[in-house]
Design a protein around this motif. Structure first.
Motif, PDB file in Angstrom:
ATOM      1  N   ARG A   1       0.984  -1.312  -0.065  1.00  0.00           N
ATOM      2  CA  ARG A   1       0.026   0.133  -0.075  1.00  0.00           C
ATOM      3  C   ARG A   1       0.805   1.261   0.008  1.00  0.00           C
ATOM      4  O   ARG A   1       1.804   1.372   0.750  1.00  0.00           O
TER       5      ARG A   1
ATOM      6  N   ASP B   1       1.370   5.066   1.091  1.00  0.00           N
ATOM      7  CA  ASP B   1       0.913   6.205   2.046  1.00  0.00           C
ATOM      8  C   ASP B   1       1.195   7.291   1.524  1.00  0.00           C
ATOM      9  O   ASP B   1       2.166   7.891   1.663  1.00  0.00           O
TER      10      ASP B   1
ATOM     11  N   LEU C   1      -6.347  11.369   1.730  1.00  0.00           N
ATOM     12  CA  LEU C   1      -7.361  10.209   1.196  1.00  0.00           C
ATOM     13  C   LEU C   1      -7.325  10.276  -0.364  1.00  0.00           C
ATOM     14  O   LEU C   1      -7.091   9.141  -0.861  1.00  0.00           O
TER      15      LEU C   1
ATOM     16  N   ASP D   1      -4.038   8.518  -1.656  1.00  0.00           N
ATOM     17  CA  ASP D   1      -4.129   7.030  -1.438  1.00  0.00           C
ATOM     18  C   ASP D   1      -5.038   6.161  -2.126  1.00  0.00           C
ATOM     19  O   ASP D   1      -4.683   5.374  -2.729  1.00  0.00           O
TER      20      ASP D   1
ATOM     21  N   ASN E   1      -4.252   3.546  -5.226  1.00  0.00           N
ATOM     22  CA  ASN E   1      -4.831   2.352  -5.273  1.00  0.00           C
ATOM     23  C   ASN E   1      -5.553   1.920  -6.673  1.00  0.00           C
ATOM     24  O   ASN E   1      -5.065   0.761  -7.243  1.00  0.00           O
TER      25      ASN E   1
ATOM     26  N   TRP F   1      -5.156  -2.271   1.883  1.00  0.00           N
ATOM     27  CA  TRP F   1      -5.361  -0.725   1.477  1.00  0.00           C
ATOM     28  C   TRP F   1      -6.350  -0.253   2.488  1.00  0.00           C
ATOM     29  O   TRP F   1      -6.292   0.878   2.439  1.00  0.00           O
TER      30      TRP F   1
ATOM     31  N   CYS G   1      -5.772   2.866   4.677  1.00  0.00           N
ATOM     32  CA  CYS G   1      -5.553   4.441   4.381  1.00  0.00           C
ATOM     33  C   CYS G   1      -6.901   4.946   4.611  1.00  0.00           C
ATOM     34  O   CYS G   1      -7.129   6.353   4.683  1.00  0.00           O
TER      35      CYS G   1
END
Length: 206
Positions: free
Chosen positions: A78, A80, A84, A87, A91, A136, A139
């Motif tokens: 993942r 960081d 938000l 992140d 993804n 994930w 996050c």
């Protein structure tokens, strides 16, 4: 107690054999699909004795299950970014990068097709995606802690919402998969999350 074939974590020469066999299994799946997968052919491709493959994995479904477990282990960790938006975008871009890779995309299609008709492959696929979601989900939890999202937001549902439209394009619509598509999927999931669509507990629960 003995483990299910293909699930014991090996080391040394056994690890090298596993790596070679799983690589060969992935190649065969891409070329021939699940129904064309044959343990003897995989052994030949991997330059490993047939008895070794049959003893360790026993069945095609056992081999595919171990391949999925290995894919989960090898997946990129993942990202960081500290917020938000970043992140979720990371993804989504990772999902698109994976699905548009010539080998990985074809491999996912073959495995998903196999899962529609084989229960053990279905369970292995479910475990694979559960692993990725668990990777994930923090996050989203971090975004709740920072005050970006309401308390009670279901982190796993937010992550599912990011990738769902991307897999739809891969498997159903055939629409393009690119970075812009990834960014839109991330932005849509973020907007829904900020609006409280995934709140399952707390004052904002619906």
């Amino acid at each position: 107690m003995a483990g299910t074939p293909g699930t014991v974590r090996p080391g040394g020469r056994t690890a090298r054999v596993r790596t070679a066999v799983l690589e060969a299994a992935g190649d065969a799946l891409v070329e021939h699909g699940f129904h064309g997968l044959d343990l003897a052919d995989v052994a030949r491709r991997a330059n490993v004795g047939k008895t070794t493959v049959y003893r360790r994995w026993s069945t095609v479904t056992g081999l595919v299950a171990d391949l999925l477990e290995d894919m989960a282990e090898q997946s990129v960790a993942r990202t960081d970014t500290g917020n938000l938006s970043g992140d979720l975008r990371a993804n989504a871009r990772l999902v698109v990068e994976t699905l548009t890779d010539p080998r990985q995309g074809a491999l996912f299609k073959a495995v998903i097709a196999a899962a529609t008709c084989d229960e053990r492959t279905t369970r292995a696929l479910n475990r694979f995606y559960a692993t990725r979601i668990e990777e994930w989900a923090p996050c989203v939890d971090a975004a709740v802690t920072r005050g970006e999202l309401q308390a009670g937001t279901d982190a796993r549902e937010v992550i599912r919402a990011v990738s769902a439209p991307l897999y739809y394009r891969l498997l159903a619509s055939g629409d393009p998969l690119d970075e812009a598509t990834a960014d839109r999927a991330a932005a849509a999931a973020e907007a829904a999350a900020r609006a409280g669509a995934y709140v399952v507990d707390g004052p904002g629960a619906r």
